[in-house]
Design an enzyme around this catalytic site. Structure first.
Site, PDB file in Angstrom:
ATOM      1  N   GLU A  65      47.113  37.085  34.563  1.00 60.87           N
ATOM      2  CA  GLU A  65      46.188  38.184  34.814  1.00 60.87           C
ATOM      3  C   GLU A  65      46.086  39.123  33.618  1.00 60.87           C
ATOM      4  O   GLU A  65      44.992  39.608  33.287  1.00 60.87           O
ATOM      5  CB  GLU A  65      46.617  38.963  36.059  1.00 60.87           C
ATOM      6  CG  GLU A  65      46.691  38.129  37.325  1.00 60.87           C
ATOM      7  CD  GLU A  65      45.334  37.664  37.832  1.00 60.87           C
ATOM      8  OE1 GLU A  65      44.307  38.045  37.257  1.00 60.87           O
ATOM      9  OE2 GLU A  65      45.315  36.907  38.830  1.00 60.87           O
ATOM     10  N   ARG A  69      42.364  39.436  31.890  1.00 63.18           N
ATOM     11  CA  ARG A  69      41.726  40.735  32.137  1.00 63.18           C
ATOM     12  C   ARG A  69      41.954  41.722  30.995  1.00 63.18           C
ATOM     13  O   ARG A  69      41.007  42.361  30.537  1.00 63.18           O
ATOM     14  CB  ARG A  69      42.253  41.335  33.453  1.00 63.18           C
ATOM     15  CG  ARG A  69      42.066  40.435  34.650  1.00 63.18           C
ATOM     16  CD  ARG A  69      42.334  41.152  35.949  1.00 63.18           C
ATOM     17  NE  ARG A  69      42.581  40.215  37.039  1.00 63.18           N
ATOM     18  CZ  ARG A  69      42.329  40.450  38.321  1.00 63.18           C
ATOM     19  NH1 ARG A  69      41.799  41.608  38.680  1.00 63.18           N
ATOM     20  NH2 ARG A  69      42.601  39.566  39.244  1.00 63.18           N
ATOM     21  N   ASP A 193      41.576  25.622  39.116  1.00 60.51           N
ATOM     22  CA  ASP A 193      40.227  25.924  38.635  1.00 60.51           C
ATOM     23  C   ASP A 193      40.071  26.155  37.138  1.00 60.51           C
ATOM     24  O   ASP A 193      39.438  25.382  36.420  1.00 60.51           O
ATOM     25  CB  ASP A 193      39.648  27.107  39.417  1.00 60.51           C
ATOM     26  CG  ASP A 193      40.607  28.284  39.576  1.00 60.51           C
ATOM     27  OD1 ASP A 193      41.687  28.277  38.977  1.00 60.51           O
ATOM     28  OD2 ASP A 193      40.245  29.248  40.292  1.00 60.51           O
ATOM     29  N   GLU A 329      32.021  33.968  41.615  1.00 58.53           N
ATOM     30  CA  GLU A 329      31.829  32.591  41.147  1.00 58.53           C
ATOM     31  C   GLU A 329      30.472  31.995  41.502  1.00 58.53           C
ATOM     32  O   GLU A 329      29.896  31.227  40.715  1.00 58.53           O
ATOM     33  CB  GLU A 329      32.956  31.703  41.687  1.00 58.53           C
ATOM     34  CG  GLU A 329      34.311  31.926  41.027  1.00 58.53           C
ATOM     35  CD  GLU A 329      35.033  33.157  41.546  1.00 58.53           C
ATOM     36  OE1 GLU A 329      36.008  33.596  40.911  1.00 58.53           O
ATOM     37  OE2 GLU A 329      34.620  33.683  42.614  1.00 58.53           O
ATOM     38  N   THR A 417      37.526  33.164  31.804  1.00 55.76           N
ATOM     39  CA  THR A 417      37.454  33.022  33.255  1.00 55.76           C
ATOM     40  C   THR A 417      37.342  34.360  33.976  1.00 55.76           C
ATOM     41  O   THR A 417      37.139  34.384  35.184  1.00 55.76           O
ATOM     42  CB  THR A 417      38.661  32.218  33.776  1.00 55.76           C
ATOM     43  OG1 THR A 417      38.387  31.750  35.097  1.00 55.76           O
ATOM     44  CG2 THR A 417      39.940  33.051  33.764  1.00 55.76           C
TER      45      THR A 417
END
Length: 441
Positions: A65, A69, A193, A329, A417
């Site tokens: 994360e 981010r 993913d 998404e 992502t």
């Protein structure tokens, strides 16, 4: 709703301004200059990942994360603005998390205490977490001249190339000790993913042929073993499997990124033949399936998880699976498919989603947006949480869906992502250190 901050263990229960950092590039792209300048000022004066937490027993932060981010947010802000502040901050955070990679295999630990540099010594990590570092770390090495970041992710890529893959598939749990798989569970959704996403996007970012080959082989295996078509509506989706015997016919909102991923793979295919046509069709079919998860709900918003069996198609059937937490998404795939095909239906679908989000998720003027607990309810309850990715991805992809194609041109930028655009080597001058302003780190 309560107008309070929300701590979460992915951030180590510390005040690090995750919403501010995740929103930096969105503010800049949208021309919200006052808000952007206020955010930049906060980063310059207040951001410090290594600051001790008020909760000494909960100081760990998630490598995955923090990378997508925080590091990704800073790198994107740097690439868009050329402001050395953001390159410095990305480098600072990157060095902070390097102890995660001190494992026998080079497969990183999950979490780290940035104040002490001590990782959590986890024995396993998810496929998505270990595979979603490459874009950021390669670019960070490029702009700093420090090769250590690229070396770390290159070692991970080498391990995932050599490890034995049952039926060509990648299970979602990997040992930090040996680099081998530690489970039989395979999914294109959460846990797997973004590993696949970063393979194709590494090819786009740096023309990495090894990553392209791994992506093509992985997609062929997923298509052969786990792609299904529902009855009676003929909706295409990917199931999840445990070994070779059990398949769960579930698809998720998270997995809806795959529509755009397959389309990008087809659009950038370096080979000739029928496969690009196949993959573009799969991308369009998956995006249509995800669209159906929206239109089959009372709110016009898709659920967290949706199922396919004799009774339902593309519908959530349990309590947790019926929620919507502001995920991007589906809209991400609308954006990618519109940019690549110019088919206006994707704009129409995106507009309908925007209206539904505004109707059911808005808390009121100046108070933000909340997730909802049941997309099938007439008046769904709000969950009091505005996820940082709502600003980084959902709103950004909606904005870009209705922008001109030269606004973050897909020929020059590739999205991580978390929806942060990074420059493409050979096509965007901001990829190279010598083409950016001189800065110190």
């Amino acid at each position: 709703m309560s107008r309070t901050w929300r701590y979460g263990n992915i951030y180590g229960y510390r005040n690090i301004g995750a919403t501010i950092i995740d929103a930096l590039d969105t503010l800049f792209i949208m021309g919200m200059n006052d808000e952007y300048n206020k955010a930049r000022d906060w980063v310059e004066k207040s951001f410090d990942l290594s600051r001790s937490s008020w909760f000494p027993w909960k100081r760990m932060v998630s490598l995955f994360e923090i990378n997508i981010r925080i590091i990704g947010g800073f790198l994107s802000a740097f690439a868009l603005t050329g402001d050395p502040l953001f390159a410095n901050k990305a480098y600072e955070v990157g060095k902070n998390v390097l102890p995660c990679f001190n494992t026998p295999s080079g497969i990183p630990y999950n979490k780290i205490n940035p104040a002490t540099g001590i990782p959590d010594y986890s024995s396993t990590i998810s496929l998505a977490a270990l595979g979603s570092l490459h874009l950021e770390f390669v670019y960070l090495s490029e702009i700093t001249g420090d090769p250590v970041f690229a070396e770390k992710v290159t070692k991970i890529r080498g391990n995932m190339k050599r490890v034995k893959k049952p039926r060509g598939l990648y299970p979602t749990t990997v040992s930090t000790e040996t680099g081998d798989f530690k489970s039989s569970y395979v999914t294109i959704g959460g846990g797997g993913d973004s590993f696949y996403e970063y393979l194709i996007k590494s090819w786009i970012q740096t023309q990495d042929m090894e990553a392209r080959k791994m992506y093509d082989e992985a997609m062929n295996a997923l298509i052969k073993n786990l792609m299904f078509t529902s009855k009676p509506s003929h909706l295409v989706y990917f199931g999840d499997s445990w070994g070779t015997t059990f398949v769960d016919h579930t698809f998720s909102h998270l997995a809806c990124f795959a529509g755009g991923m397959f389309a990008l793979g087809a659009f950038t295919d370096p080979t000739s033949g029928a496969r690009p046509e196949r993959d573009m069709q799969i991308g369009e079919n998956i995006t249509y399936t995800c669209r159906q998860s929206y239109v089959r709900s009372k709110t016009g918003i898709g659920p967290e998880d949706f199922y396919f069996n004799d009774q339902v198609e593309a519908m959530g059937i349990n309590k947790a699976g019926k929620e919507y937490i502001l995920r991007p998404e589906v809209i991400e795939s609308y954006f990618v498919l519109y940019r690549l095909t110019k088919d206006r239906k994707y704009r129409q679908w995106g507009w309908e989603a925007a209206l539904a989000i505004q109707k059911y998720c808005s808390v009121g003027a100046g108070r933000g947006y909340s997730g909802i607990t049941d997309v099938y309810a007439e008046n769904p309850e709000q969950d009091d949480v505005q996820q940082t990715f709502f600003l980084a991805e959902t709103l950004k992809y909606l904005y870009l869906l209705f922008s001109a194609s030269d606004m973050i041109d897909l020929n020059h930028w590739v999205f991580n992502t978390e929806g942060h655009p990074l420059p493409i080597k050979g096509k965007n001058p901001m990829f190279h250190l010598e083409n950016t302003e001189t800065w110190k780190y």
